[in-house]
Write a protein that holds these residues in place. Structure first.
Motif, mmCIF file in Angstrom:
data_model
loop_
_atom_site.group_PDB
_atom_site.id
_atom_site.type_symbol
_atom_site.label_atom_id
_atom_site.label_comp_id
_atom_site.label_asym_id
_atom_site.label_seq_id
_atom_site.Cartn_x
_atom_site.Cartn_y
_atom_site.Cartn_z
ATOM 1 N N VAL A 42 0.966 -1.034 -0.053
ATOM 2 C CA VAL A 42 0.048 -0.318 0.102
ATOM 3 C C VAL A 42 0.778 1.379 -0.011
ATOM 4 O O VAL A 42 1.696 1.423 1.128
ATOM 5 N N GLU A 43 0.811 2.056 -0.975
ATOM 6 C CA GLU A 43 1.555 3.289 -1.246
ATOM 7 C C GLU A 43 0.786 4.637 -0.579
ATOM 8 O O GLU A 43 -0.324 4.522 -0.464
ATOM 9 N N SER A 44 1.569 5.491 -0.211
ATOM 10 C CA SER A 44 1.106 6.677 0.281
ATOM 11 C C SER A 44 2.191 8.050 0.076
ATOM 12 O O SER A 44 3.095 7.461 0.111
ATOM 13 N N GLY A 45 1.605 8.978 0.154
ATOM 14 C CA GLY A 45 2.503 10.025 0.065
ATOM 15 C C GLY A 45 2.312 11.023 -1.183
ATOM 16 O O GLY A 45 3.059 11.902 -1.424
ATOM 17 N N GLY A 46 1.590 10.325 -2.345
ATOM 18 C CA GLY A 46 1.811 11.028 -3.545
ATOM 19 C C GLY A 46 0.877 12.508 -3.138
ATOM 20 O O GLY A 46 0.088 12.757 -2.269
ATOM 21 N N GLY A 47 0.871 13.286 -4.538
ATOM 22 C CA GLY A 47 0.245 14.489 -4.490
ATOM 23 C C GLY A 47 0.466 15.544 -5.317
ATOM 24 O O GLY A 47 1.222 14.978 -6.334
ATOM 25 N N LEU A 48 0.154 16.765 -5.182
ATOM 26 C CA LEU A 48 0.653 17.790 -6.056
ATOM 27 C C LEU A 48 1.938 18.575 -5.622
ATOM 28 O O LEU A 48 1.602 18.944 -4.499
ATOM 29 N N VAL A 49 2.698 18.858 -6.451
ATOM 30 C CA VAL A 49 3.783 19.837 -5.859
ATOM 31 C C VAL A 49 4.276 20.487 -6.871
ATOM 32 O O VAL A 49 4.202 20.241 -8.026
ATOM 33 N N GLN A 50 4.924 21.640 -6.615
ATOM 34 C CA GLN A 50 5.291 22.527 -7.633
ATOM 35 C C GLN A 50 6.945 22.011 -7.942
ATOM 36 O O GLN A 50 7.548 21.190 -7.073
#
Length: 126
Positions: free
Chosen positions: A5-13
Motif C-alpha cells: 500500500v503506497e501513500s504520500g503522493g500528491g501535487l507539488v510545484q
C-alpha cells in the motif's frame, strides 16, 4: 496474500519534494528487494529505484540519480522514496513493488518485480 500500500503522493510545484511510503503486509520477504516504478500518461511503466533487503545496495534510474533516495525499515515492513528537486517530467503514477530475490537488476528493469501495489499519483506542476 501480499498487500503493498503506497501513500504520500500528491501535487507539488517543480523544485519541491515529496516522500512516498509503501507498507507491506501478509507476507514477509526475508531476502527480497523492494522498489519503485512509475508510469507517466501515455508511456510504459519504467524502473525508478530498488533496494536490497539489507539496504546495502541500491539501484537508481539515471533520470532520478542525485534527486531521489530509497530506504527501507524492515522492522516496519516499509520502504520509502524521498523525492527532491522534482520536475514536471516526474509526473506519473508511482508503484511500489516487492521481489522474492535481491540482485536481479536486469530483470527488474525489463520485467518488473513479483508483487505490486496499486499506485499513488505524483503530479509536478511547472
Amino acid at each position: 496474500q501480499v498487500q503493498l500500500v503506497e501513500s504520500g503522493g500528491g501535487l507539488v510545484q517543480a523544485g519541491g519534494s515529496l516522500r512516498l511510503s509503501c507498507a507491506s503486509s501478509g507476507r514477509t520477504f526475508s531476502s527480497g528487494a523492494m522498489g519503485w516504478f512509475r508510469q507517466a500518461p501515455g508511456k510504459e511503466r519504467e524502473f525508478v529505484v530498488a533496494i536490497t533487503y539489507s539496504g546495502a545496495r541500491t539501484y537508481y534510474a539515471e533520470s532520478v540519480k542525485g534527486r531521489f533516495t530509497v530506504s527501507r525499515d524492515n522492522a516496519k515492513n516499509t520502504v520509502y522514496l524521498q523525492m527532491n528537486s522534482l520536475k514536471p517530467e516526474d509526473t506519473a503514477v508511482y508503484y511500489c513493488a516487492a521481489d522474492l530475490y535481491s540482485g536481479d537488476y536486469s530483470r527488474w528493469v525489463r520485467y518488473g518485480m513479483h508483487f505490486w501495489g496499486k499506485g499513488t499519483l505524483v503530479t509536478v506542476s511547472s
